[in-house]
Structures are given as C-alpha cells and as structure tokens.
Scaffold this motif. Structure first.
Motif, PDB file in Angstrom:
ATOM      1  N   UNK A   1       0.799  -1.221   0.000  1.00  0.00           N
ATOM      2  CA  UNK A   1       0.000   0.000   0.000  1.00  0.00           C
ATOM      3  C   UNK A   1       0.836   1.276   0.000  1.00  0.00           C
ATOM      4  N   UNK A   2       2.120   1.181   0.270  1.00  0.00           N
ATOM      5  CA  UNK A   2       2.979   2.358   0.191  1.00  0.00           C
ATOM      6  C   UNK A   2       4.047   2.235  -0.900  1.00  0.00           C
ATOM      7  N   UNK A   3       4.019   1.174  -1.661  1.00  0.00           N
ATOM      8  CA  UNK A   3       4.982   0.924  -2.738  1.00  0.00           C
ATOM      9  C   UNK A   3       4.569   1.758  -3.953  1.00  0.00           C
ATOM     10  N   UNK A   4       5.370   2.727  -4.326  1.00  0.00           N
ATOM     11  CA  UNK A   4       5.001   3.700  -5.349  1.00  0.00           C
ATOM     12  C   UNK A   4       4.604   3.080  -6.687  1.00  0.00           C
ATOM     13  N   UNK A   5       5.343   2.119  -7.229  1.00  0.00           N
ATOM     14  CA  UNK A   5       4.889   1.531  -8.500  1.00  0.00           C
ATOM     15  C   UNK A   5       3.480   0.933  -8.404  1.00  0.00           C
ATOM     16  N   UNK A   6       3.187   0.299  -7.281  1.00  0.00           N
ATOM     17  CA  UNK A   6       1.844  -0.260  -7.086  1.00  0.00           C
ATOM     18  C   UNK A   6       0.808   0.862  -7.017  1.00  0.00           C
ATOM     19  N   UNK A   7       1.093   1.910  -6.254  1.00  0.00           N
ATOM     20  CA  UNK A   7       0.142   3.017  -6.109  1.00  0.00           C
ATOM     21  C   UNK A   7      -0.118   3.704  -7.455  1.00  0.00           C
ATOM     22  N   UNK A   8       0.930   3.875  -8.253  1.00  0.00           N
ATOM     23  CA  UNK A   8       0.753   4.455  -9.590  1.00  0.00           C
ATOM     24  C   UNK A   8      -0.129   3.562 -10.452  1.00  0.00           C
ATOM     25  N   UNK A   9       0.093   2.265 -10.382  1.00  0.00           N
ATOM     26  CA  UNK A   9      -0.695   1.313 -11.161  1.00  0.00           C
ATOM     27  C   UNK A   9      -2.157   1.340 -10.744  1.00  0.00           C
ATOM     28  N   UNK A  10      -2.413   1.351  -9.435  1.00  0.00           N
ATOM     29  CA  UNK A  10      -3.783   1.377  -8.939  1.00  0.00           C
ATOM     30  C   UNK A  10      -4.484   2.663  -9.371  1.00  0.00           C
ATOM     31  N   UNK A  11      -3.792   3.798  -9.234  1.00  0.00           N
ATOM     32  CA  UNK A  11      -4.386   5.075  -9.639  1.00  0.00           C
ATOM     33  C   UNK A  11      -4.664   5.079 -11.143  1.00  0.00           C
ATOM     34  N   UNK A  12      -3.703   4.593 -11.922  1.00  0.00           N
ATOM     35  CA  UNK A  12      -3.877   4.536 -13.372  1.00  0.00           C
ATOM     36  C   UNK A  12      -5.049   3.637 -13.745  1.00  0.00           C
ATOM     37  N   UNK A  13      -5.139   2.476 -13.107  1.00  0.00           N
ATOM     38  CA  UNK A  13      -6.247   1.557 -13.395  1.00  0.00           C
ATOM     39  C   UNK A  13      -7.590   2.165 -13.031  1.00  0.00           C
ATOM     40  N   UNK A  14      -7.646   2.895 -11.925  1.00  0.00           N
ATOM     41  CA  UNK A  14      -8.907   3.528 -11.503  1.00  0.00           C
ATOM     42  C   UNK A  14      -9.343   4.582 -12.518  1.00  0.00           C
ATOM     43  N   UNK A  15      -8.416   5.417 -12.941  1.00  0.00           N
ATOM     44  CA  UNK A  15      -8.736   6.466 -13.909  1.00  0.00           C
ATOM     45  C   UNK A  15      -9.071   5.846 -15.262  1.00  0.00           C
ATOM     46  N   UNK A  16      -8.255   4.906 -15.717  1.00  0.00           N
ATOM     47  CA  UNK A  16      -8.513   4.259 -17.010  1.00  0.00           C
ATOM     48  C   UNK A  16      -9.846   3.530 -17.009  1.00  0.00           C
ATOM     49  N   UNK A  17     -10.165   2.862 -15.905  1.00  0.00           N
ATOM     50  CA  UNK A  17     -11.439   2.153 -15.822  1.00  0.00           C
ATOM     51  C   UNK A  17     -12.629   3.085 -15.913  1.00  0.00           C
TER      52      UNK A  17
ATOM     53  N   UNK B   1      -1.093  20.516  -9.585  1.00  0.00           N
ATOM     54  CA  UNK B   1      -1.276  19.898 -10.907  1.00  0.00           C
ATOM     55  C   UNK B   1       0.006  20.049 -11.721  1.00  0.00           C
ATOM     56  N   UNK B   2       0.586  21.228 -11.677  1.00  0.00           N
ATOM     57  CA  UNK B   2       1.846  21.467 -12.393  1.00  0.00           C
ATOM     58  C   UNK B   2       2.940  20.546 -11.866  1.00  0.00           C
ATOM     59  N   UNK B   3       3.029  20.431 -10.549  1.00  0.00           N
ATOM     60  CA  UNK B   3       4.027  19.553  -9.941  1.00  0.00           C
ATOM     61  C   UNK B   3       3.763  18.096 -10.306  1.00  0.00           C
ATOM     62  N   UNK B   4       2.507  17.665 -10.257  1.00  0.00           N
ATOM     63  CA  UNK B   4       2.159  16.292 -10.611  1.00  0.00           C
ATOM     64  C   UNK B   4       2.573  15.978 -12.047  1.00  0.00           C
ATOM     65  N   UNK B   5       2.274  16.873 -12.968  1.00  0.00           N
ATOM     66  CA  UNK B   5       2.671  16.656 -14.369  1.00  0.00           C
ATOM     67  C   UNK B   5       4.193  16.527 -14.485  1.00  0.00           C
ATOM     68  N   UNK B   6       4.908  17.402 -13.803  1.00  0.00           N
ATOM     69  CA  UNK B   6       6.367  17.382 -13.869  1.00  0.00           C
ATOM     70  C   UNK B   6       6.914  16.085 -13.262  1.00  0.00           C
ATOM     71  N   UNK B   7       6.360  15.662 -12.135  1.00  0.00           N
ATOM     72  CA  UNK B   7       6.828  14.440 -11.482  1.00  0.00           C
ATOM     73  C   UNK B   7       6.517  13.205 -12.322  1.00  0.00           C
ATOM     74  N   UNK B   8       5.341  13.160 -12.924  1.00  0.00           N
ATOM     75  CA  UNK B   8       5.004  12.024 -13.784  1.00  0.00           C
ATOM     76  C   UNK B   8       5.953  11.951 -14.977  1.00  0.00           C
TER      77      UNK B   8
END
Length: 161
Positions: free
Chosen positions: A13-29, A134-141
């Motif tokens: 639940x704190x592993x960043x690759x997993x969290x990115x995947x879960x967030x991506x799957x939620x948005x994509x779904x 939002x600007x920071x999120x885009x830059x970090x992604x």
C-alpha cells in the motif's frame, strides 16, 4: 540492503509503483466505461483517434511511438477503427510495408464529440488539487516516465548504491 530488510520494509500500500498502477487503473477504468458505453471505443482506440486528431497522418509505428502502446494493441485498435470507418488507410509511398493512417470525417466528428468529455473528466479528477499541485504532478510524472525509460535502457536493472 539484505533480502530480509527489503521484505520487512516493502508494503504494497505504500509501494510507489503499485500506487501508480492502482491510480492509473482507476482512472482508465472510469474513462474506459464512459468511452465504451457512449461511443463504443476502447481506450487504445481513443488514444489512436486523439493522436491522429492532433498530428494528422501517421504510420502505425509513429502511433506506437507517440502513445507508448505496443504494436499489437495499436494494430487491433486501428483495425477496429478502420472497420467502423473512423480511420482511413492509404498507401505509404516511402515504405510499401506500412500504411498512412488519418481520421476519416466520421472519426473527426467523433473526436469533436469526445474531446470535451475527456477534458471534463480531467477537470473533475484534478478538481481537488491546487494549480501548482497539478503542475508539480505533471512534472513528477514526466520525470518518473523518463526514469522508467532509462531503466529499461539499462536492461531494467535497479540502480546500485
């Protein structure tokens, strides 16, 4: 770090690759359901339409490069779009092995109908964030994507240090 230390520290639940995947799957779904229900499109088909709307005539290989989808996914998306007459294929005069792809008039019409919906979803998703977040999120992604690409270039070995 020893294997035992790594095991003790790794929490999904704190592993960043997993969290990115879960967030991506939620948005994509969320978006996939809307595009499928309202327009009969898959996410890969929508990405192809969007890239062709922005960039004009492209080959499948160019679409692969712009979307980071694999060749098979792009090929299937293009076949489905062509069958619905949303994308036109024409001869690639410089390379007889590939075709040039462009949005057909119906594909352009569909894009103009979906684009406001896509932007509304984005607005809703980021509505709880401040503009600077939002600007920071885009830059970090972008930085994470670049780091992942660099690791793939290194044979997917984690950095040592």
């Amino acid at each position: 770090m020893s294997a035992d230390d790594a095991e003790a520290r790794l929490r999904l639940d704190s592993y960043l690759p997993y969290r990115l995947s879960v967030a991506s799957n939620a948005v994509s779904g969320l978006i996939a359901r809307a595009y499928q229900d309202r327009f009969g499109l898959t996410i890969p088909q929508w990405r192809v339409i969007c890239v062709l709307a922005r960039d004009g005539r492209l080959t499948q290989g160019q679409i692969v490069g712009r979307t980071f989808m694999d060749k098979v996914t792009v090929s299937r998306a293009v076949q489905g779009l062509a069958a619905r007459r949303l994308v036109d294929r024409s001869e690639h005069h410089a390379d007889g092995r590939s075709h040039m792809l462009a949005l057909a008039p119906e594909g352009r019409r569909l894009f103009s109908e979906i684009a406001p919906l896509a932007l509304a979803y984005e607005t809703a998703l980021i509505s709880g964030l401040a503009p600077e977040e939002v600007t920071l999120l885009r830059r970090l992604l972008t930085r994470l994507q670049s780091a992942a690409a660099a690791l793939v270039g290194e044979g997917e070995r984690p950095p040592i240090g």
